[in-house]
Scaffold this motif. Structure first.
Motif: not given
Lengths: 213, 542, 559
Positions: B151-154, B166, B266, B269, B302, B304, B337, B340
């Motif tokens: 559950w993250d973005w890049h 990120e 997150s 983060r 999620m 950002f 990473e 979670t």
């Protein structure tokens, strides 16, 4: 309570049959509309997966082999014959010849059984010999999983309908033998016939989509 | 059935004459109930869109305001008629027998047509806005690839040499094209204030574009009002908006141990309350970005940052990113990473396997398998081959192999690099510093050259009056000279004034590809040109 | 203990008169559509309370930012999906089916449904399928993919839990149950109408049930086929890849099939409500319905258009722009017949003689608040605006204005309206009115602020949110608690009045009810009619003024 209900339900009750056909027939027609939509959903899924760019769909003749398609063509023929036999059941019943009707009913059922056994043979052959990748994740050769998946779900769902139809017809046959279904109960046979012809019709669609096109 | 009884009317329940006071009470209450929403619709600003910080966002807001006003008028009419009917036609006497009418064709036709016309009007307005906000313009200044995963973005910046970051960092007032996709389930990128939303669907790309407002400037909200957005940013102390979410972490401690990782910002983060934004050193404005499509456990988390910088700040940021020496901290990367699902202490959460005492982690024979899982993912677990370079993967794996009582022995970057090669993965593109593979450059360059081949010839030799590329001194010489000709164009004797600045709008990667192709094809053998070199050349040219 | 009861409530056998157990068995195995209808309503009430409790849990968690009532984000994620499942499949649809079971055969002058045993079977599939659907609650294995179950999230790799398989199969079973009921209603209305009951004489509630049944018949099987494919994909991972791009499948395909059902499902949930309002308003206005033919045709138009607009739930999935323009115009067209209905109800009230008993209050409240839901639907139909509002609280507000202020309010109107007929007792009018006012006010308190949350960009299905939204969320949560509490008054009123209410007249509403159900005693006898009824057609002068007065006091019975 059941007795009271029966007395109401036996004859045409007040206002029954506004359209001049039996409730059962309307019920079966509406059920068939619903069933057709189920197949429509599955066929729509098939079409979307097949006719999408880059789907890499194999040509059916290559995937099944010529013999495979011919066997199924014969199977289609058997199912159509069975449907014709069902027409005869009703025709003889309406003329009051219950003996002939029973004979044709047996023919109908046998047709359904032949269809099921040939399909069973085809499935076994495909799963064991033709498509080993289904159970072997390490299988390396190029193959299209969706082809097999849609094949199984479409023919399987149809095969389930044939099986139900065979049981349905067998129950009516038993009714005829024990004298519960007589020449007066034409609507019972007519409704079963509606179902059986519908199953036949759907098969022609499935056959065309999955095997021929 | 028809034994009609004239006395039936007298058997009605309590024929009370309704006092008018009661009617007024009913009316008052209904009005209160109805006014509440109506007023809320009407108060300026209460129905206002939040997406006013980009050009297309303002168009959508404007459209919304028009539709909302039309709806408000219809609402007032309907409620007005309703209240009037309640007042006027309430039963005053139990023997009232109103006159019947079964319909009025003219009226019915009228309101059907009226409703239809309003709908068509709104539809036509919408089509206009759709074309201007959704069709990607031809002059895209920059492309960013947004990749979602659970559950993250890049964000990948192909124009900046394949930089991976990120957060979404873009220059202000530039047309940015987003290419959105997902690695696993369906997500949706959503930046409310910029009017950006499109699903991230695995296996396909969806596109969106925006021109964001930067840290300065006034914002026109609609035809009626111009709101000046005060500069909130004090460059050195700008608070990090993610830090406002710190409360959640603090309170979660009372909860069950295993859920703690899901709470707060997150996992990777975790931001202390009052923390300073990592972009505080740039002249930038930050917007909140999030996921809008339900994607499982961490869907709500999620977040950002969509950071919009002045162009000069953006250049500085890109440079900083490309030259930054990243100290790899295995624990940090693990918490970001892996925690979670596998838990802060590797204990495994819900269905996800525990890493404590696991065979793969502890057995030295399974080192390669361990690296492979981290690179490629397995089952629901995503792979990190595209996000982390060899050193970071090694640090992450080592953290797992030696923490929490595990003793699987360490690995190093070379093991990761070797495994990458054996898996057929290309080396990791870590920002502009990592060289792009020459074959990739050639491949792209060949496609770009197709536009040149009509004059210069498919084999690098055109008609007599056009300079040949094969064996040309310019091509074989300093790439900076060739780049300058391509970027600025050059007058020729035959066609004075016919400059052809073909490469002016190319990205660094594209120009590098074209240069490489020219220098390595048609029998030329002068060596590849990397995107970062092109960037330097461009900087020198300016 | 002596069991007494009038009409169809009376025990059928001597045995049942003395033994509560036998009497209960008689109910549970009854093929009488009226009793099955009551069973449906009781089941729906129970499931409605379950769904309400789930929504209370959601709102309790969202009352303040940060984890509070629910510490487990995973549990929270399951709640919205189960709330929707409970409310849609086990509350609204069965409740309308129950009301229709009771009323439709009577309104068309039939003794019972066409297939009484099928009717009973359709009901008895429901409770087991509810158990199957909610099985995850019993062994802590809750699917977290919402009620939409989009793959790949709902495939085996991302939801490797048994509860999800059970949920999918439970939904297939509910589909079977509701299609059985639909087949039954169609056969009944087509074939069992009494003399004089032509199609364009049918009461509008019966009309709405016919149209709804068609929708169920044509739409539900498509969901079944999608869920079948999903089940195969879940049960045989690695072999079936219909929806997973890893094996060449298409995740958007599922959304197409799903919304091809689920958009018509919205009309399945609101059309019977329209029918109820079309019964209630004439009765309490002492006027025939305004524009009857247009009312019937607009329902048909809504149903047909309902099949052509599914992609408006998928504007953000990357469908081509031109296609979306088409879907947008079709979506907007739906507002036309809906608007026609609203205006026709107003036209019915215009010039009438209005009395504000609880059913009428609910009907008026419905018109007032459903209009808000309809208008926010117009806002959402516009593609550009919808993309920004998609999956935000604006959509949540919209569906709740349509389903709570729409379906639920109409359901209340219907239940209060027919309560005297069903039970033979009058409900408590005072508490009915209290229930109405609390419901009407707190629906607005709960859901109106959510519009604001939506335009400010708060996404749905979030466990935790930006502290900026705290105040609006708190208002919404308080409203939802009060809304739920108000429903307890309703349940208490129903149960209490059944025991202690005063006896109802045959034509309970001041002699103004004019369909068949008001021309028989309250409660009706077993098999409804003692002799075949005949419907004296209503002749509708469409246009012009005819000085014809309201005189439909066909009160042959005084109960």
């Amino acid at each position: 309570m059941a007795a009271q209900n029966a007395s109401v339900m036996a004859g045409p009750g007040p206002g029954e049959e506004s359209l001049g056909v039996t409730n059962g027939k309307i019920g079966m027609w509406t059920f068939l509309v619903m069933d057709a939509m189920t197949f429509a959903g599955l066929l729509a899924g098939y079409a979307r997966l097949r006719w999408t760019p880059g789907s890499d769909w194999p040509f059916p003749i290559e995937a099944f082999g010529v013999v495979g398609i011919q066997l199924t063509a014969f199977n289609t023929f058997v199912l159509i014959c069975s449907s014709v036999a069902m027409v005869h059941v009703l025709a003889y019943q309406m003329r009051g010849n219950m003996k002939a009707a029973q004979g044709w009913m047996i023919a109908t059922i046998v047709g359904g059984l032949i269809f099921l056994s040939i399909q069973g043979f085809e499935w076994t052959h495909l799963i064991l010999d033709k498509w080993p990748f289904l159970f072997d994740s390490g299988y390396e050769a190029k193959y299209n999983l969706n082809f097999a998946a849609t094949f199984f779900i479409l023919t399987g769902f149809h095969g389930m309908h044939v099986a139900i139809g065979v049981i349905y017809n067998t129950i009516i046959l038993m009714g005829m033998r024990s004298g519960k279904v007589t020449e007066e109960h034409t609507s019972t046979v007519e409704i079963a016939g509606l179902y059986w012809h519908f199953v036949d019709l759907i098969w022609i669609l499935v056959f065309t989509f999955v095997y021929l096109i | 059935m028809r034994d009609f009884d004239p006395e039936a009317t007298t058997t009605m329940r309590s024929p009370v004459k309704q006092p008018s006071l009661k009617g007024a009470g009913v009316l008052l209450a209904i009005v209160t109930v109805l006014l509440f929403p109506a007023v809320a619709f009407a108060i300026p600003g209460s129905g206002e869109f939040v997406s006013v910080f980009s050009e297309s966002g303002r168009e959508i807001t404007h459209l919304y305001n028009i539709i909302a006003k039309i709806c408000l008028v219809i609402l007032v009419i309907v409620e007005g008629v309703l209240i009037f009917a309640i007042l006027k036609f309430r039963r005053r006497d139990d023997d009232e027998r109103p006159v019947q009418n079964h319909g009025n064709l003219r009226l019915e036709f009228g309101w059907t047509m009226g409703a239809l016309l309003i709908q068509v009007y709104i539809g036509i307005l919408t089509i206009d806005v759709m074309y201007s906000t959704e069709v990607i313009p031809d002059d895209v200044d920059m492309t960013v690839e947004a990749v979602a995963r659970t559950w993250d973005w890049h964000f990948v910046y192909p124009d900046q040499g394949g930089l991976v970051h990120e957060d979404l960092v873009v220059p202000a007032h530039k047309t940015v094209k987003l290419e959105v996709t997902s690695q696993d389930v369906i997500h949706a990128i959503f930046i409310p204030e910029l009017g950006v939303k499109i699903d991230a669907v695995p296996g396909r790309y969806n596109y969106w574009w925006f021109r964001a407002d930067g840290p300065l400037g006034q914002v026109r909200v609609n035809d009626f009002a111009t709101v000046s957005r005060p500069e909130r940013i004090l460059p050195q102390t700008r608070p990090d908006f993610l830090s406002r979410r710190g409360d959640a972490t603090a309170r979660a401690v009372t909860g069950l141990e295993q859920q703690v990782t899901f709470l707060g910002a997150s996992p990777g983060r975790r931001v202390e309350p009052g923390a300073v934004s990592p972009y505080a050193g740039y002249n930038a404005k930050e917007y909140q970005g999030l996921c809008a499509e339900l994607c499982g456990l961490g869907h709500w988390d999620m977040y950002f940052r969509a950071v919009v910088m002045t162009p000069s700040s953006f250049e500085r940021w890109v440079h900083d990113m490309q030259t930054a020496v990243t100290e790899v901290d295995g624990e940090q990367a693990y918490l970001a990473e892996c925690a979670t699902c596998h838990g802060d202490a590797g204990q495994g959460i819900a269905e996800n396997p525990s890493l404590v005492g696991s065979n793969i982690v502890n057995n030295p024979d399974h080192k390669e398998e361990h690296i492979e899982i981290v690179l490629m993912g397995r089952g629901a677990m995503p792979g990190f081959a595209a996000t982390y370079n060899d050193a970071a993967v090694a640090a992450m794996v080592n953290h797992e192999r030696v923490s929490w009582g595990n003793s699987g022995g360490e690995i190093d970057e070379d093991d990761v690099a070797a495994l990458r090669e054996s898996l057929g993965l290309s080396p990791f593109p870590a920002g502009g510093a990592e060289p792009v593979d020459t074959d990739d450059l050639l491949f792209q360059g060949e496609r770009l050259y197709a536009a040149c081949s009509s004059c210069h010839g498919a084999d690098g030799v055109g008609p007599d009056f056009i300079p040949a590329i094969a064996g040309s001194e310019l091509v074989l010489g300093d790439p900076a000279d060739l780049a300058q000709v391509l970027i600025e164009g050059r007058d020729l004797d035959q066609w004075p004034g016919e400059k052809r600045p073909v490469a002016r709008s190319m990205t660094d990667l594209q120009l590098a590809s074209l240069l490489t192709y020219l220098r390595l094809s048609f029998g030329n053998d002068a060596g590849a040109v990397q995107p970062f070199e092109v960037e330097e050349i461009r900087r020198d040219l300016n | 203990m002596e069991i007494q009861g009038k009409g169809y409530l009376s025990p059928l056998t001597e045995e049942a008169k003395t033994s509560l157990w036998v009497y209960l068995k008689e109910w549970l195995c009854s093929t009488d559509a009226k009793r099955i209808g009551v069973l449906y309503l009781a089941f729906a009430t129970f499931m409605g309370l379950v769904g309400g409790i789930l929504s209370i849990l959601i709102r309790a968690q969202l009352a303040a930012p940060g984890p509070s009532v629910i510490q487990d984000a995973s549990f929270y994620n399951a709640l919205p999906g189960f709330h929707a499942t409970a409310m849609i499949f086990f509350f609204i649809i069965p409740a309308f089916t129950g009301a229709a079971n009771f009323i439709v055969p009577i309104q068309i002058g039939a003794p019972d449904m066409a297939f009484p045993k099928l009717n009973l079977a359709a009901f008895w599939i429901l409770p087991p399928s509810a158990l199957v659907t909610f099985a995850g609650f019993f062994f802590n294995s809750l699917p977290e993919f919402g009620w939409t179950a989009y793959p790949p999230l709902s495939t085996h790799a991302y939801s490797p839990i048994w509860g999800a398989d059970f949920w999918v199969m439970g939904l297939i079973l509910v589909g079977v149950s509701s299609t059985m009921a639909a087949v039954n209603f169609l056969a009944t209305v087509f074939n069992m109408r009494c003399k004089g009951m032509k199609f364009f004489q049918l009461p509008l509630f019966t009309w709405s049930v016919v149209v709804t049944s068609f929708l169920i018949l044509a739409a539900t099987p498509v969901l079944t086929s999608a869920l079948l494919m999903l089940t195969f994909e879940r049960l045989f991972p690695g072999v079936f890849f219909f929806f997973n791009p890893e094996g060449g499948g298409d995740p958007i395909l599922y959304q197409h099939l799903f919304w091809f059902y689920s958009h018509p499902a919205v009309y399945i949930m609101i059309l019977p409500g329209f029918g109820i309002i079309s019964e209630v308003i004439p009765t309490f206005s002492r006027k025939h319905i305004f524009g009857y033919p247009l009312m019937a045709w607009s329902m048909i138009a809504i149903a047909v258009l309902g099949f052509l607009v599914w992609a408006h739930h998928m504007y953000t999935t990357g469908i081509a722009l031109e296609v979306r323009v088409g879907f947008m115009f079709l979506t907007m067209l739906i507002a036309v017949p809906t608007g026609v209905k609203i205006f026709s109800w107003l036209g019915t009230m215009w010039g009438g003689s209005l009395r504000f008993d609880t059913p009428m209050l609910f009907a008026i409240g419905f018109i007032a608040m459903f209009t808000i839901g309809g208008l926010s639907g117009v806002v959402l139909a516009s593609v550009s605006v919808d993309i920004q509002l998609h999956d935000t609280y604006y959509v949540v507000a919209h569906i709740h204005y349509v389903l709570v202020a729409g379906s639920m309010m109409t359901l209340f109107a219907g239940i209060y309206y027919w309560y005297p007929k069903i039970t033979g007792k009058m409900y408590n009018e005072f508490w009915g009115k209290v229930h109405f006012w609390l419901t009407a006010i707190f629906i607005n308190v709960t859901f109106f602020v959510q519009h604001w949350l939506g335009v400010q960009g708060m996404p749905r299905r979030y466990y935790d949110y930006d502290p900026d939204f705290a105040l609006a969320n708190m208002i919404s949560s308080v409203g939802s608690f009060a809304l739920f509490a108000a429903q307890l008054i309703f349940v208490w009123n129903l149960i209490h009045s059944w025991k202690h209410g005063e006896d109802a007249k045959a034509n309970s509403w001041y002699g103004d009810g004019f369909h068949f159900e008001w021309r028989m005693p309250s409660p009706p006898d077993h098999h409804n009619f003692h002799e075949p009824p005949e419907w004296e057609p209503i002749i509708r002068h469409h246009g012009g003024t005819h000085a014809e007065l309201w005189e439909r006091d066909v009160d042959g019975y005084h109960g």
